[in-house]
Design an enzyme around this catalytic site. Structure first.
Site, PDB file in Angstrom:
ATOM      1  N   HIS A 118      -9.708  -3.068  -0.974  1.00 52.81           N
ATOM      2  CA  HIS A 118      -9.835  -2.024   0.033  1.00 52.81           C
ATOM      3  C   HIS A 118     -10.972  -2.383   0.987  1.00 52.81           C
ATOM      4  CE1 HIS A 118      -9.517   1.937   1.827  1.00 52.81           C
ATOM      5  NE2 HIS A 118     -10.847   2.000   1.811  1.00 52.81           N
ATOM      6  N   ASP A 150       0.819  -1.210   0.000  1.00 52.65           N
ATOM      7  CA  ASP A 150       0.000   0.000   0.000  1.00 52.65           C
ATOM      8  C   ASP A 150       0.855   1.264   0.000  1.00 52.65           C
ATOM      9  OD1 ASP A 150      -2.366   1.385   0.032  1.00 52.65           O
ATOM     10  OD2 ASP A 150      -3.065   0.590   1.942  1.00 52.65           O
ATOM     11  N   ASP A 151       0.557   2.188  -0.912  1.00 52.31           N
ATOM     12  CA  ASP A 151       1.195   3.513  -0.955  1.00 52.31           C
ATOM     13  C   ASP A 151       2.697   3.451  -1.223  1.00 52.31           C
ATOM     14  OD1 ASP A 151      -1.312   4.440  -0.339  1.00 52.31           O
ATOM     15  OD2 ASP A 151      -0.693   5.689   1.352  1.00 52.31           O
ATOM     16  N   CYS A 166      -6.576   3.838  -3.303  1.00 48.33           N
ATOM     17  CA  CYS A 166      -6.532   2.411  -2.985  1.00 48.33           C
ATOM     18  C   CYS A 166      -7.578   1.546  -3.688  1.00 48.33           C
ATOM     19  CB  CYS A 166      -6.658   2.212  -1.473  1.00 48.33           C
ATOM     20  SG  CYS A 166      -5.279   2.891  -0.527  1.00 48.33           S
ATOM     21  N   ASP A 226       0.290  -0.390  -5.114  1.00 52.32           N
ATOM     22  CA  ASP A 226      -1.018  -0.004  -5.669  1.00 52.32           C
ATOM     23  C   ASP A 226      -1.010   1.385  -6.299  1.00 52.32           C
ATOM     24  OD1 ASP A 226      -0.943   1.334  -3.215  1.00 52.32           O
ATOM     25  OD2 ASP A 226      -2.968   0.762  -2.612  1.00 52.32           O
ATOM     26  N   HIS A 227      -0.138   2.281  -5.857  1.00 55.68           N
ATOM     27  CA  HIS A 227       0.036   3.609  -6.452  1.00 55.68           C
ATOM     28  C   HIS A 227       1.216   4.264  -5.770  1.00 55.68           C
ATOM     29  CE1 HIS A 227      -1.965   4.743  -2.776  1.00 55.68           C
ATOM     30  NE2 HIS A 227      -3.041   4.057  -3.138  1.00 55.68           N
TER      31      HIS A 227
END
Length: 481
Positions: free
Chosen positions: A127, A34-35, A73, A315-316
C-alpha cells in the site's frame, strides 16, 4: 547496528549459496488485484465478463475458500509479502509501514532474491499512501508505478469534495478511451516489457509482481467495458440490513465511498446510485481482467508459461450494498473472502481443479517458496499448502483466522467450513469491556442474516478453542505514534 549487520551478512551468504541452482527454478508471476471479490465467471458469477481470469482458472487450482487476513489494503498486503498476520505485526491501519512492526522481516521478494531470482514489482503491491510506502529491499530494481491520471473527463472532476485534507471526485467514470489511458493499462504494458526482458535472461529466474488497482474506487473504465453489461440485469442486493443481533459497531459506515463527490455524506443511497456503483464495479473488473489477459498472453507468446508459476490474488472482498454496506472494513464474508488461483507448470504436479481447502493470505509465501524449491521461510504465520496444490492432501487447515479493529476493540474471526465466530475483545487496559460474539452458520444462513451466538453456546465454546491456538493480538503500533 550489530544485529542488522549480522542479518545482512547472513542474507548475502544465503544469496551466494543459492545462485548455482537458480537457473533451474521456475519463474513466479504474482498478480495482485485491489478490492476484488469473487465476482468472476469462474467463481460462478453468471453476470461477470472475465474471460481471461476464467481461462487461468482452467489451467490452475482455484481456491473457493480463500480468505484475507484483514479486509483493508495495507495489512492484507503486509500479510502477503511478509507471511505475518496483522495481529503479529500489530499493524491494522493504512499508514504504518510493516517494518515498524518487524524491522528485520525477510519479505517474499527478499526470499526469492536470496535464491537467485530477479524480483521486480510494478503497480500496487504494497500500500502506497496515507504516509506509507514501498519496501526497496523487496525488489532487485526500483519499484515501478504508473503516472497516468485516474480520470479522463472534466465532468468527473466537477464539484470536488474535500475530506481530511484529500480531494475526491466522482465515484464512477465511463470514457471513450483506450485501455492505456488509465493506470492499469499502463501497468499491463510495463509488465509486458519486463517479461520480454526476463525472457532474455535465461540464467536468472524471475519473481515479477504486478499490481492492478481496479476494481478499487473510483470505478473508472473505458466505455467498452461498461457496455458489456445491461444495467437492468445487474444483481442487486437482497439482504439490505445488518445481521440481526450483531453488535452495532461491527458494520461499516462505508466512509471510504462517502468521500466521493457524488455520494451523500450520510444516509442511505438512492437505488439509481446503487445500480450505477454496481455497474461500475463490474465494468472495472472486466477492464482489469482484460489487462490480466494482456500479461498472460505475453507470457504464452514468449513460451514462458511452462516454466512459470502464475498466481492471481485479491487482497480482500467488497460489500456491494449487501447488509446495507459498501466497501470493505468488516469481518463479514463479503469483505473477507477472496479469489485465489494458482497455476503451476505440469512438472510441479497438480491437476487444474477447484479446491475447497481453507487457505489464508499468509499461506502464499511458504507455498510459493515450496513450489519453487526454495527453503521454507522462517518465522512466518502461514503454512505451506503445496500438498493441496499437487493433490497429496485435500486440505490442511481446519480454520482460518482474520481480524478487524474497531474503537477500543479488535474482532478476531475464526472461519471454518461451516461457521464464522467473531470475538470482539476489548483493548482497554483499564476496565475492559466484556467480549461480544458473533456466530454465523453458512449452511443454514449463507447470507448472514442473524447472529446466532446467543442461541448456540456449544458452538461458540467449540470455536473459541481455535482462538486459544493463536497468540493474543499485539496492540496497534499506530495508536502509539
Amino acid at each position: 547496528m550489530i544485529v542488522r549487520c549480522c542479518f545482512s551478512l547472513l542474507f548475502v551468504a544465503h544469496l551466494l549459496g543459492s545462485l548455482a541452482s537458480a537457473a533451474d527454478r521456475p519463474n513466479v508471476l504474482l498478480i495482485c488485484v485491489d478490492d476484488l471479490k469473487p465476482t468472476l465467471g469462474c467463481y460462478g458469477d453468471s453476470i461477470a465478463q472475465t474471460p481471461h481470469i476464467d481461462a487461468l482458472s482452467k489451467r490452475g487450482i482455484q481456491f473457493n475458500a480463500a480468505y484475507c487476513n484483514q479486509a483493508v489494503c495495507a495489512p492484507s498486503r503486509n500479510a502477503l509479502m511478509t507471511g505475518l498476520r496483522p495481529q503479529t505485526l500489530g499493524i491494522y491501519d493504512l499508514g504504518t509501514n510493516f517494518r515498524k512492526g518487524a524491522p528485520d522481516a525477510i519479505t517474499m521478494g527478499q526470499h526469492f532474491q536470496a535464491a537467485g531470482y530477479r524480483a521486480e514489482g510494478m503497480g500496487k503491491i504494497y500500500h502506497r499512501g496515507h504516509g506509507n510506502g514501498d519496501d526497496a529491499a523487496t525488489w532487485s530494481v526500483a519499484h515501478w508505478n504508473p503516472k497516468g491520471p485516474g480520470y479522463q473527463l472534466k465532468s468527473s472532476r466537477a464539484n470536488p469534495k474535500t475530506s481530511k485534507g484529500k480531494t475526491r471526485y466522482a465515484a464512477t467514470e465511463r470514457a471513450e478511451v483506450d485501455d492505456d489511458a488509465y493506470p492499469d493499462g499502463q501497468t499491463a504494458g510495463e509488465a509486458i516489457k519486463r517479461l520480454k526482458a526476463a525472457a532474455g535472461r535465461t540464467d536468472t529466474p524471475f519473481f515479477i509482481a504486478v499490481g492492478f488497482v481496479k476494481p478499487h474506487l473510483p470505478f473508472v473504465a473505458p466505455e467498452k467495458y461498461w457496455k458489456l453489461y445491461d444495467a437492468a440485469e445487474l444483481p442487486m442486493p437482497t439482504v439490505t440490513s445488518a445481521p440481526k443481533g450483531a453488535p452495532s459497531y461491527a458494520k461499516t459506515n462505508f466512509g471510504e465511498l462517502r468521500n466521493y463527490s457524488d455520494i451523500p455524506s450520510k444516509g442511505s443511497l438512492k437505488p439509481a446510485t446503487e445500480r450505477e456503483l454496481i455497474h461500475g464495479y463490474y465494468a472495472a473488473t472486466s477492464y482489469m481482467d482484460a489487462q490480466v489477459g494482456r500479461v498472460l498472453n505475453e507470457l504464452d507468446r514468449l513460451d514462458l508459461r511452462d516454466n512459470t508459476i502464475v498466481v492471481l490474488w485479491g487482497d480482500h472482498g467488497w460489500h456491494l450494498g449487501d447488509h446495507g454496506m459498501w466497501c470493505k472494513h468488516t469481518n463479514y464474508e463479503q469483505a473477507a473472502r477472496i479469489p485465489l488461483i494458482i497455476s503451476v507448470p505440469k512438472a510441479l504436479g497438480g491437476k487444474p481443479r477447484h479446491s475447497h481447502a481453507l487457505i489464508e493470505t499468509v499461506d502464499l509465501y511458504p507455498t510459493l517458496s515450496a513450489l519453487a524449491g526454495l527453503p521454507a521461510p522462517e518465522a512466518v504465520d502461514g503454512i505451506d499448502q503445496s500438498a493441496v496444490i499437487n493433490g497429496e492432501q485435500d486440505s490442511l487447515r481446519d480454520h482460518v483466522i482474520h481480524v478487524y479493529p474497531r474503537s477500543n476493540r479488535i474482532g478476531r474471526a475464526i472461519r471454518t467450513d461451516r461457521y464464522r465466530l467473531v470475538a470482539w475483545e476489548s483493548t482497554k487496559k483499564r476496565n475492559p469491556e466484556p467480549t461480544d460474539y458473533e456466530l454465523y452458520d453458512y449452511e443454514a444462513d449463507p447470507l448472514e442474516t442473524r447472529n446466532l451466538a446467543g442461541d448456540s453456546e456449544d458452538v461458540v465454546r467449540e470455536l473459541r478453542t481455535f482462538l486459544t491456538q493463536h497468540p493474543a493480538p499485539k496492540p496497534s503500533i499506530a495508536s502509539k505514534n
